[in-house]
Write a protein that holds these residues in place. Structure first.
Motif, PDB file in Angstrom:
ATOM      1  N   LEU A  81       0.837  -1.203   0.000  1.00 44.90           N
ATOM      2  CA  LEU A  81       0.000   0.000   0.000  1.00 44.90           C
ATOM      3  C   LEU A  81       0.876   1.259   0.000  1.00 44.90           C
ATOM      4  CD1 LEU A  81      -2.601  -1.236   2.625  1.00 44.90           C
ATOM      5  CD2 LEU A  81      -2.961  -1.018   0.157  1.00 44.90           C
ATOM      6  N   PRO A  82       1.744   1.405  -0.988  1.00 44.17           N
ATOM      7  CA  PRO A  82       2.680   2.537  -0.963  1.00 44.17           C
ATOM      8  C   PRO A  82       2.008   3.898  -1.114  1.00 44.17           C
ATOM      9  CG  PRO A  82       2.857   1.371  -3.052  1.00 44.17           C
ATOM     10  CD  PRO A  82       1.963   0.557  -2.168  1.00 44.17           C
ATOM     11  N   ASP A  83       0.954   4.002  -1.902  1.00 43.60           N
ATOM     12  CA  ASP A  83       0.288   5.298  -2.072  1.00 43.60           C
ATOM     13  C   ASP A  83      -0.278   5.794  -0.743  1.00 43.60           C
ATOM     14  OD1 ASP A  83       0.918   4.731  -4.685  1.00 43.60           O
ATOM     15  OD2 ASP A  83      -1.100   5.048  -5.462  1.00 43.60           O
ATOM     16  N   GLU A  84      -0.906   4.885  -0.011  1.00 45.35           N
ATOM     17  CA  GLU A  84      -1.423   5.236   1.312  1.00 45.35           C
ATOM     18  C   GLU A  84      -0.281   5.664   2.232  1.00 45.35           C
ATOM     19  OE1 GLU A  84      -4.251   2.701   3.954  1.00 45.35           O
ATOM     20  OE2 GLU A  84      -2.191   2.178   4.499  1.00 45.35           O
ATOM     21  N   ALA A  85       0.814   4.941   2.203  1.00 49.31           N
ATOM     22  CA  ALA A  85       1.947   5.237   3.082  1.00 49.31           C
ATOM     23  C   ALA A  85       2.579   6.593   2.762  1.00 49.31           C
ATOM     24  CB  ALA A  85       2.991   4.123   2.981  1.00 49.31           C
ATOM     25  N   LEU A  86       2.532   6.998   1.497  1.00 47.78           N
ATOM     26  CA  LEU A  86       3.121   8.285   1.122  1.00 47.78           C
ATOM     27  C   LEU A  86       2.360   9.478   1.690  1.00 47.78           C
ATOM     28  CD1 LEU A  86       4.305   7.604  -2.518  1.00 47.78           C
ATOM     29  CD2 LEU A  86       5.743   8.256  -0.566  1.00 47.78           C
ATOM     30  N   THR A  87       1.191   9.253   2.247  1.00 44.86           N
ATOM     31  CA  THR A  87       0.497  10.342   2.942  1.00 44.86           C
ATOM     32  C   THR A  87       1.105  10.572   4.323  1.00 44.86           C
ATOM     33  OG1 THR A  87      -1.219   8.928   3.905  1.00 44.86           O
ATOM     34  CG2 THR A  87      -1.671   9.864   1.713  1.00 44.86           C
ATOM     35  N   HIS A  88       1.982   9.657   4.755  1.00 41.47           N
ATOM     36  CA  HIS A  88       2.593   9.745   6.084  1.00 41.47           C
ATOM     37  C   HIS A  88       4.109   9.883   6.046  1.00 41.47           C
ATOM     38  CE1 HIS A  88      -1.256   8.597   7.824  1.00 41.47           C
ATOM     39  NE2 HIS A  88      -1.322   7.655   6.914  1.00 41.47           N
ATOM     40  N   ALA A  89       4.722   9.761   4.872  1.00 40.53           N
ATOM     41  CA  ALA A  89       6.184   9.776   4.786  1.00 40.53           C
ATOM     42  C   ALA A  89       6.629  10.332   3.443  1.00 40.53           C
ATOM     43  CB  ALA A  89       6.725   8.349   4.959  1.00 40.53           C
ATOM     44  N   LYS A  90       7.868  10.811   3.390  1.00 41.81           N
ATOM     45  CA  LYS A  90       8.416  11.331   2.131  1.00 41.81           C
ATOM     46  C   LYS A  90       8.771  10.223   1.157  1.00 41.81           C
ATOM     47  CE  LYS A  90      10.251  15.620   3.930  1.00 41.81           C
ATOM     48  NZ  LYS A  90      11.402  16.489   4.015  1.00 41.81           N
ATOM     49  N   PHE A  91       9.209   9.085   1.707  1.00 35.90           N
ATOM     50  CA  PHE A  91       9.609   7.961   0.874  1.00 35.90           C
ATOM     51  C   PHE A  91       9.010   6.683   1.432  1.00 35.90           C
ATOM     52  CE2 PHE A  91      13.376  10.771   0.502  1.00 35.90           C
ATOM     53  CZ  PHE A  91      13.313  11.027  -0.848  1.00 35.90           C
ATOM     54  N   VAL A  92       8.731   5.750   0.534  1.00 39.39           N
ATOM     55  CA  VAL A  92       8.327   4.408   0.921  1.00 39.39           C
ATOM     56  C   VAL A  92       9.256   3.450   0.182  1.00 39.39           C
ATOM     57  CG1 VAL A  92       6.522   2.655   0.742  1.00 39.39           C
ATOM     58  CG2 VAL A  92       5.925   5.003   1.358  1.00 39.39           C
ATOM     59  N   VAL A  93       9.857   2.545   0.929  1.00 36.22           N
ATOM     60  CA  VAL A  93      10.698   1.508   0.321  1.00 36.22           C
ATOM     61  C   VAL A  93       9.888   0.232   0.288  1.00 36.22           C
ATOM     62  CG1 VAL A  93      12.818   0.182   0.506  1.00 36.22           C
ATOM     63  CG2 VAL A  93      12.820   2.613   1.098  1.00 36.22           C
ATOM     64  N   ARG A  94       9.671  -0.278  -0.927  1.00 38.48           N
ATOM     65  CA  ARG A  94       8.892  -1.496  -1.134  1.00 38.48           C
ATOM     66  C   ARG A  94       9.849  -2.677  -1.254  1.00 38.48           C
ATOM     67  NH1 ARG A  94       8.292   1.380  -5.352  1.00 38.48           N
ATOM     68  NH2 ARG A  94       8.304  -0.358  -6.817  1.00 38.48           N
ATOM     69  N   GLY A  95       9.414  -3.828  -0.749  1.00 37.06           N
ATOM     70  CA  GLY A  95      10.239  -5.034  -0.861  1.00 37.06           C
ATOM     71  C   GLY A  95      11.487  -4.919   0.001  1.00 37.06           C
ATOM     72  N   GLU A  96      12.544  -5.547  -0.449  1.00 35.98           N
ATOM     73  CA  GLU A  96      13.797  -5.508   0.303  1.00 35.98           C
ATOM     74  C   GLU A  96      14.398  -4.104   0.251  1.00 35.98           C
ATOM     75  OE1 GLU A  96      15.283 -10.099  -0.138  1.00 35.98           O
ATOM     76  OE2 GLU A  96      15.917  -8.695  -1.692  1.00 35.98           O
ATOM     77  N   GLY A  97      14.896  -3.644   1.380  1.00 34.32           N
ATOM     78  CA  GLY A  97      15.375  -2.265   1.469  1.00 34.32           C
ATOM     79  C   GLY A  97      16.861  -2.067   1.254  1.00 34.32           C
ATOM     80  N   GLU A  98      17.624  -3.144   1.123  1.00 31.62           N
ATOM     81  CA  GLU A  98      19.079  -2.996   1.069  1.00 31.62           C
ATOM     82  C   GLU A  98      19.548  -2.209  -0.154  1.00 31.62           C
ATOM     83  OE1 GLU A  98      17.939  -6.295   3.673  1.00 31.62           O
ATOM     84  OE2 GLU A  98      17.408  -5.791   1.608  1.00 31.62           O
ATOM     85  N   GLY A  99      19.021  -2.522  -1.329  1.00 29.61           N
ATOM     86  CA  GLY A  99      19.416  -1.801  -2.539  1.00 29.61           C
ATOM     87  C   GLY A  99      18.980  -0.354  -2.495  1.00 29.61           C
TER      88      GLY A  99
END
Length: 181
Positions: A81-99
């Motif tokens: 649900l990245p679109d929803e999360a972007l209402t609360h944060a500047k960035f959303v990292v989907r899946g694995e975050g290492e890259g």
């Protein structure tokens, strides 16, 4: 089993000489951010890992990203649900975050850049808003297959003395506080 992503990302950050990382795991006791800031100063970036069970607490924690602090969300819930999360944060990292973390640190090598900077288009797994306010979902990178290459600077197992001691401070010592938010 505890979620290890925050520890791995902290290990990646610590590999960069100009950055420091701290991992806070909220358990039975609330983390006192104000006291931490008074002692260490305001962080430039705060990353919050969340699952569906903790997303309300993660998105309510607006005080973590007071002026001057960039707030980022990651974890299984915001991956779907990245679109929803972007209402609360500047960035959303989907899946694995290492890259994404490595690429973000590259973008920030000269200092933190505003969330609308066009260079974010090259960060894998990232969802963000461009200068026109359009939500962008960058391409996903392949799954990591060599898990031995991942850094983990803190052993997450209950045998780890720091966590065992913290559990004893929190209560009877029988319950390691593993509720990352």
């Amino acid at each position: 089993m505890p979620r290890l992503g925050s520890f791995i990302l902290a290990g990646l950050v610590e590999r960069r000489s100009s950055w420091n990382a701290r991992v806070f795991i909220e358990g039975r006791r609330r983390f006192d951010l104000s006291a931490w800031i008074a002692e260490h100063g305001r962080p430039a970036v705060v990353g919050i890992s969340t699952i569906t069970a903790t997303v309300n607490a993660a998105t309510r924690s607006r005080t973590i990203a007071a002026p001057g602090t960039s707030r980022h969300l990651g974890g299984p819930h915001v991956t779907f649900l990245p679109d929803e999360a972007l209402t609360h944060a500047k960035f959303v990292v989907r899946g694995e975050g290492e890259g994404a973390m490595s690429a973000l640190l590259d973008v920030w090598s000269e200092g933190y850049e505003d969330a609308t900077d066009a260079r974010y288009a090259a960060v894998p797994n990232l969802s963000w808003k461009d200068a026109a306010g359009v939500i962008r979902h960058n391409a996903m990178m392949p799954w990591i297959t060599d898990l031995d290459a991942l850094p983990c600077r803190i052993s997450p197992w209950p045998a780890n003395r720091r966590l065992r001691d913290r559990a004893q401070e929190d209560g009877d010592g029988t319950d390691v506080p593993w509720l990352p938010v």
